[in-house]
Design a protein around this motif. Structure first.
Motif, PDB file in Angstrom:
ATOM      1  N   ARG A   1       8.026  -2.985   8.088  1.00 42.73           N
ATOM      2  CA  ARG A   1       8.231  -4.681   7.992  1.00 42.73           C
ATOM      3  C   ARG A   1       8.769  -6.047   7.128  1.00 42.73           C
ATOM      4  NH1 ARG A   1       2.926  -6.053   8.168  1.00 42.73           N
ATOM      5  NH2 ARG A   1       2.747  -6.697   6.003  1.00 42.73           N
ATOM      6  N   THR A   2       8.833  -4.525   5.433  1.00 44.63           N
ATOM      7  CA  THR A   2       8.966  -5.160   4.265  1.00 44.63           C
ATOM      8  C   THR A   2      10.451  -4.277   3.700  1.00 44.63           C
ATOM      9  OG1 THR A   2       7.973  -3.687   2.497  1.00 44.63           O
ATOM     10  CG2 THR A   2       7.179  -6.512   3.411  1.00 44.63           C
TER      11      THR A   2
ATOM     12  N   CYS B   1       4.547  -3.098  -0.358  1.00 46.22           N
ATOM     13  CA  CYS B   1       3.015  -2.673  -0.023  1.00 46.22           C
ATOM     14  C   CYS B   1       2.315  -2.001  -0.880  1.00 46.22           C
ATOM     15  CB  CYS B   1       3.437  -1.787   0.894  1.00 46.22           C
ATOM     16  SG  CYS B   1       4.526  -2.659   2.518  1.00 46.22           S
TER      17      CYS B   1
ATOM     18  N   GLU C   1       2.998   0.293   9.207  1.00 44.41           N
ATOM     19  CA  GLU C   1       3.194  -1.431   8.702  1.00 44.41           C
ATOM     20  C   GLU C   1       3.949  -1.930   7.625  1.00 44.41           C
ATOM     21  OE1 GLU C   1       0.000  -2.797  11.093  1.00 44.41           O
ATOM     22  OE2 GLU C   1       0.113  -1.660  12.499  1.00 44.41           O
ATOM     23  N   CYS C   2       3.693  -2.012   6.940  1.00 42.67           N
ATOM     24  CA  CYS C   2       3.732  -3.154   6.028  1.00 42.67           C
ATOM     25  C   CYS C   2       5.217  -2.615   5.552  1.00 42.67           C
ATOM     26  CB  CYS C   2       3.150  -2.872   4.488  1.00 42.67           C
ATOM     27  SG  CYS C   2       3.384  -4.000   2.942  1.00 42.67           S
TER      28      CYS C   2
END
Length: 88
Positions: A55-56, A62, A51-52
Motif C-alpha cells: 500500500r505505501t 510500516c 499489505e502495508c
C-alpha cells in the motif's frame, strides 16, 4: 600424529568441512525458509506487513507491523531451530 595442510593441497583427501555450499535466498522470496516459517507461525502479522508495504511502497512507514512481525518471529525461529523434526 601426522600433520596435514588442507589449505595448500598437500593432502590427498580434502576434508568436507572446508567445503561451504550455502544456498542464498532473497528474504522476500516466497520459497525462502524464513518466509515459510513466518507463514506457518505468524500468518496474520506477515500478511499485515506485506499489505502495508504494498500500500505505501515504503517499508519504513510500516514499522509497527514490522515490529509485531519480529516479536512473533523470535519464538517461531527459536522453535524451528531447536525442534529436530520441525517441517517447513
Amino acid at each position: 600424529m601426522e600433520s596435514r595442510s588442507y589449505n595448500f593441497s598437500t593432502a590427498k583427501k580434502r576434508s568436507t568441512q572446508m567445503e561451504s555450499k550455502v544456498i542464498f535466498f532473497p528474504r522476500e522470496d516466497e520459497n525462502a525458509p524464513r518466509t515459510i516459517i513466518l507463514k506457518q507461525e505468524c500468518p496474520g502479522e506477515l500478511s499485515a506487513f506485506k499489505e502495508c508495504v504494498l500500500r505505501t511502497k515504503d517499508e519504513s512507514k510500516c514499522m509497527q507491523f514490522k515490529d509485531a512481525l519480529l516479536e512473533c518471529g523470535k519464538p517461531a525461529f527459536r522453535k524451528a531451530n531447536t525442534t529436530p523434526d520441525y517441517k517447513f
